[in-house]
Design a protein around this motif. Structure first.
Motif, short mmCIF file in Angstrom:
data_model
loop_
_atom_site.label_atom_id
_atom_site.label_comp_id
_atom_site.label_asym_id
_atom_site.label_seq_id
_atom_site.Cartn_x
_atom_site.Cartn_y
_atom_site.Cartn_z
N ARG A 42 0.83 -1.20 0.00
CA ARG A 42 0.00 0.00 0.00
C ARG A 42 0.87 1.26 0.00
O ARG A 42 1.15 1.85 1.04
CB ARG A 42 -0.93 -0.01 1.22
N GLN A 43 1.29 1.67 -1.17
CA GLN A 43 2.10 2.87 -1.31
C GLN A 43 1.34 4.10 -0.86
O GLN A 43 1.94 5.06 -0.35
CB GLN A 43 2.54 3.03 -2.76
N ASP A 44 0.01 4.08 -1.00
CA ASP A 44 -0.80 5.22 -0.57
C ASP A 44 -0.69 5.46 0.94
O ASP A 44 -0.67 6.60 1.40
CB ASP A 44 -2.26 5.04 -0.98
N GLU A 45 -0.59 4.37 1.71
CA GLU A 45 -0.44 4.52 3.16
C GLU A 45 0.92 5.11 3.50
O GLU A 45 1.02 5.99 4.37
CB GLU A 45 -0.60 3.16 3.84
N GLU A 46 1.95 4.64 2.81
CA GLU A 46 3.28 5.20 3.04
C GLU A 46 3.31 6.69 2.70
O GLU A 46 3.83 7.50 3.49
CB GLU A 46 4.33 4.47 2.20
N ASP A 47 2.74 7.05 1.57
CA ASP A 47 2.75 8.45 1.15
C ASP A 47 2.02 9.33 2.15
O ASP A 47 2.47 10.44 2.48
CB ASP A 47 2.10 8.59 -0.23
N ALA A 48 0.88 8.85 2.65
CA ALA A 48 0.09 9.63 3.60
C ALA A 48 0.85 9.86 4.90
O ALA A 48 0.86 10.97 5.45
CB ALA A 48 -1.24 8.93 3.87
N ILE A 49 1.50 8.81 5.41
CA ILE A 49 2.23 8.94 6.66
C ILE A 49 3.48 9.79 6.49
O ILE A 49 3.82 10.62 7.34
CB ILE A 49 2.59 7.56 7.23
N ARG A 50 4.16 9.64 5.37
CA ARG A 50 5.34 10.47 5.13
C ARG A 50 4.95 11.95 5.09
O ARG A 50 5.68 12.81 5.62
CB ARG A 50 6.04 10.06 3.84
N GLN A 51 3.82 12.27 4.48
CA GLN A 51 3.35 13.66 4.44
C GLN A 51 3.00 14.13 5.83
O GLN A 51 3.32 15.26 6.22
CB GLN A 51 2.13 13.77 3.51
N HIS A 52 2.35 13.27 6.61
CA HIS A 52 2.00 13.62 7.98
C HIS A 52 3.26 13.86 8.82
O HIS A 52 3.32 14.83 9.59
CB HIS A 52 1.16 12.50 8.60
N LEU A 53 4.25 13.01 8.67
CA LEU A 53 5.50 13.18 9.41
C LEU A 53 6.19 14.49 9.03
O LEU A 53 6.76 15.18 9.89
CB LEU A 53 6.44 12.00 9.16
N HIS A 54 6.14 14.83 7.75
CA HIS A 54 6.73 16.09 7.29
C HIS A 54 6.05 17.27 7.97
O HIS A 54 6.72 18.22 8.42
CB HIS A 54 6.62 16.22 5.77
N THR A 55 4.73 17.21 8.07
CA THR A 55 3.98 18.29 8.70
C THR A 55 4.33 18.42 10.18
O THR A 55 4.57 19.52 10.70
CB THR A 55 2.46 18.04 8.55
N ILE A 56 4.37 17.27 10.88
CA ILE A 56 4.67 17.27 12.31
C ILE A 56 6.10 17.73 12.56
O ILE A 56 6.38 18.50 13.49
CB ILE A 56 4.45 15.87 12.90
N ARG A 57 7.03 17.29 11.72
CA ARG A 57 8.42 17.69 11.89
C ARG A 57 8.59 19.19 11.66
O ARG A 57 9.37 19.85 12.36
CB ARG A 57 9.33 16.91 10.93
N THR A 58 7.86 19.73 10.70
CA THR A 58 7.92 21.17 10.46
C THR A 58 7.47 21.94 11.70
O THR A 58 8.08 22.95 12.09
CB THR A 58 7.04 21.54 9.26
#
Length: 283
Positions: A258-274
């Motif tokens: 499920r690449q869509d799950e990976e993409d969603a979490i990576r985007q979420h992590l980017h937001t939280i890290r920012t």
């Protein structure tokens, strides 16, 4: 006198001890041999009472350990009538001694070596078939693969949340869940590369031997975490490494990744890290 010779001498001198069995890594011909291997030994005895909670007997036979643990006297004991002495000696030798009594040994497929059988197969040790495949890692089912990928990406958002809340114990506990999934996927990756005819070892202790050097370097880097910045970098490395392994394993078994799950979490992590970086800059 070697440790094995000493164990056999003790058993031969005591008629209550009818046999000796060796299990664990020393019974596994594929396991690397070194000075840190435990001696996992079982004595087949006619009566366990004289050996039960009797450290004086143990010390009289084997010598005084530097430290000894008797699990049946600690919380969580099985209370099934068995007894174990786990002993570490001053010279570094460790002996884990258990007892077989009352009924013959039940062969569950784990490779073992019968070192002594005074009754010639008529007592505690019936003929035992040794199958080295017992140690080999098993391929994942579709459900196991799906569960591992889902749990890996899901738990990452809990790690990020713990970091931004400055809740280090929580963040690290969640990271442990993430790491467990990563290690599981790496075991399957190694299996795919080698045909599942070997073992990656308990807790992945043979990763360095079986993973490609660049992948092992990535894996080792995930342990270098001195502060939250390092933790963020370590998480990114874990994500990259998991992606490599999971895609390869999924492709091999024709399991959906499920690449869509990976993409969603990576985007979420980017937001939280920012938000984390912005919060630190304001301090």
């Amino acid at each position: 006198m070697t440790t094995i010779e000493k164990i056999l001498a003790i058993a031969n001198a005591d008629e209550r001890i009818r046999g000796v069995m060796l299990s664990g890594s020393r019974a596994n011909p594929d396991a690397p041999v070194d000075e840190y291997q435990d001696y996992d030994v079982s004595f087949a005895v006619t009566d366990i009472v004289p050996f039960y909670n009797n450290p004086a007997w143990f010390e009289a036979q084997f010598g005084k350990p530097a430290i000894m643990q008797m699990p049946e006297l600690l919380r969580g004991a099985a209370n099934d009538g068995n007894f174990f002495y786990l002993a570490l000696f001053p010279d570094g030798v460790r002996i884990d001694l258990s007892f077989t009594f009352d009924e013959p040994y039940i062969d569950d497929g784990e490779p073992v070596r019968v070192l002594l059988d005074k009754d010639g197969g008529r007592g505690f040790f019936p003929p035992i078939k040794v199958d080295e495949k017992y140690w080999h890692d098993k391929p994942p089912t579709a459900l196991c693969y799906r569960s591992s990928t889902s749990n890996f990406w899901w738990c990452l958002q809990n790690v990020a949340k713990g970091i931004n809340r400055d809740e280090l114990p929580y963040a690290m506990e969640m990271l442990h869940e993430v790491r467990s999934c990563l290690q599981e996927m790496l075991v399957w990756y190694i299996g795919v590369q080698h045909g599942f005819n070997l073992s990656a070892g308990k807790y992945g202790k043979y990763f360095k031997r079986h993973l490609p050097a660049p992948m092992y370097a990535q894996y080792a880097a995930t342990f270098c975490m001195n502060d939250y910045y390092d933790l963020w970098e370590g998480m990114k490395t874990m994500c990259d490494l998991f992606h490599t392994a999971a895609v390869a394993v999924g492709a091999h078994f024709s399991y959906e990744y499920r690449q869509d799950e990976e993409d969603a979490i990576r985007q979420h992590l980017h937001t939280i890290r920012t938000k984390f970086i912005e919060g630190v800059d304001k301090v």
